[in-house]
Write a protein that holds these residues in place. Structure first.
Motif, short mmCIF file in Angstrom:
data_model
loop_
_atom_site.label_atom_id
_atom_site.label_comp_id
_atom_site.label_asym_id
_atom_site.label_seq_id
_atom_site.Cartn_x
_atom_site.Cartn_y
_atom_site.Cartn_z
N LEU A 239 25.66 97.33 -16.31
CA LEU A 239 25.03 96.99 -17.58
C LEU A 239 23.58 96.51 -17.43
O LEU A 239 22.70 96.96 -18.18
N PRO A 240 23.25 95.61 -16.49
CA PRO A 240 21.83 95.24 -16.33
C PRO A 240 20.96 96.42 -15.94
O PRO A 240 19.82 96.53 -16.39
N GLY A 241 21.51 97.32 -15.11
CA GLY A 241 20.73 98.51 -14.76
C GLY A 241 20.46 99.39 -15.95
O GLY A 241 19.35 99.92 -16.12
N LEU A 242 21.47 99.56 -16.80
CA LEU A 242 21.29 100.35 -18.01
C LEU A 242 20.30 99.70 -18.96
O LEU A 242 19.43 100.36 -19.55
N ALA A 243 20.41 98.37 -19.11
CA ALA A 243 19.48 97.65 -19.98
C ALA A 243 18.05 97.77 -19.46
O ALA A 243 17.10 97.97 -20.23
N GLY A 244 17.88 97.66 -18.14
CA GLY A 244 16.54 97.80 -17.57
C GLY A 244 15.97 99.19 -17.79
O GLY A 244 14.77 99.35 -18.07
N ALA A 245 16.82 100.22 -17.69
CA ALA A 245 16.35 101.59 -17.91
C ALA A 245 15.92 101.79 -19.36
O ALA A 245 14.92 102.45 -19.64
N VAL A 246 16.68 101.21 -20.30
CA VAL A 246 16.33 101.34 -21.72
C VAL A 246 15.00 100.66 -22.01
O VAL A 246 14.13 101.20 -22.73
N VAL A 247 14.82 99.44 -21.48
CA VAL A 247 13.57 98.71 -21.71
C VAL A 247 12.39 99.48 -21.12
O VAL A 247 11.33 99.61 -21.75
#
Length: 258
Positions: A239-247
């Protein structure tokens, strides 16, 4: 005469002018060495020579990891003469040195969980994280900062340097909490900036807890991949990796719009 040395009762008396000259020489301090030795010393201690030494050390460390393959130690098992807290402490030291040599932290975190379990593995991995970050920071500060700071001329480089120099703790905390910035790169960026060592270490220790814990728990529960703990750990990694990619994607579009 006032500037002559007189003798009275066997005791030499120095004239005021001579005493003033001696005081001036003493206040000027030692005379800097000149000649070939001085030139060699200046070259060896120059910023670019120290930067070259840093690059040589890092290249040697990376080459050592490739040649000796320390991961075989994990495959064959930890040395039997060490156990418990002593083994965890030895692993923390090895962990720190391996991060300086660019060994990926996720692999080290998984191995810590597999070797020591969740609690002791997390303590060992966090200690190794802080140790490795501190060693890299000190090497970059002593050997690289003076040579690299004059090169911070680009817009993005100046912005990153200013952010780390003025708001070092919260900036580094955010970099540790959210994935996307390589561990080694953030260490040396902080070293080149004017950020202090203590805020850097505190931010590294606190910001690394969530991600490190997720990998350690995943390593400790790897033998039961359907357990809730393992699945939660995987979610905390993804989840943090996905959030970082979205940002990063959203900021990319904003920059294009400008």
């Amino acid at each position: 005469m006032l500037d002559a040395t007189t003798r009275s009762g066997g005791t030499a008396t120095v004239s005021p002018r001579t005493a003033a000259a001696e005081l001036a020489v003493a206040a000027a301090g030692p005379v800097a060495p000149t000649g070939f030795a001085a030139r060699v010393t200046r070259v060896l201690l120059s910023p670019w020579s120290r930067l070259s030494l840093l690059l040589a050390l890092l290249a040697s460390a990376a080459t050592t990891v490739v040649l000796f393959q320390p991961q075989e130690l994990l495959t064959n098992g930890w040395p039997p003469q060490l156990g418990g807290a002593a083994a965890a402490l030895a692993y923390a030291v090895a962990y720190g040195l391996c991060t300086v040599a660019f060994v990926p932290r996720p692999l080290l975190n998984l191995a810590a969980g597999a070797l020591f379990g969740s609690q002791l593995g997390l303590a060992s991995a966090l200690a190794g994280t802080v140790l490795g970050a501190g060693v890299a920071f000190c090497l970059g500060r002593v050997l690289g900062q003076e040579a690299l700071r004059p090169l911070l001329r680009g817009k993005w480089l100046k912005a990153a340097d200013g952010q780390l120099s003025r708001h070092g703790f919260r900036t580094m905390l955010a970099m540790r909490l959210f994935p996307g910035v390589p561990f080694a790169a953030s260490n040396y960026c902080a070293a080149v900036s004017r950020m202090g060592l203590l805020p850097f270490l505190l931010a590294t220790g606190l910001g690394s807890i969530p991600n490190t814990a997720a990998y350690v728990v995943a390593g400790a529960r790897a033998s039961t991949p359907t357990s809730p703990a393992f699945l939660i750990a995987l979610a905390c990694i993804a989840l943090p990796g996905l959030a970082g990619a979205v940002v990063a994607w959203r900021k990319r579009h904003r920059l294009r719009g400008r």
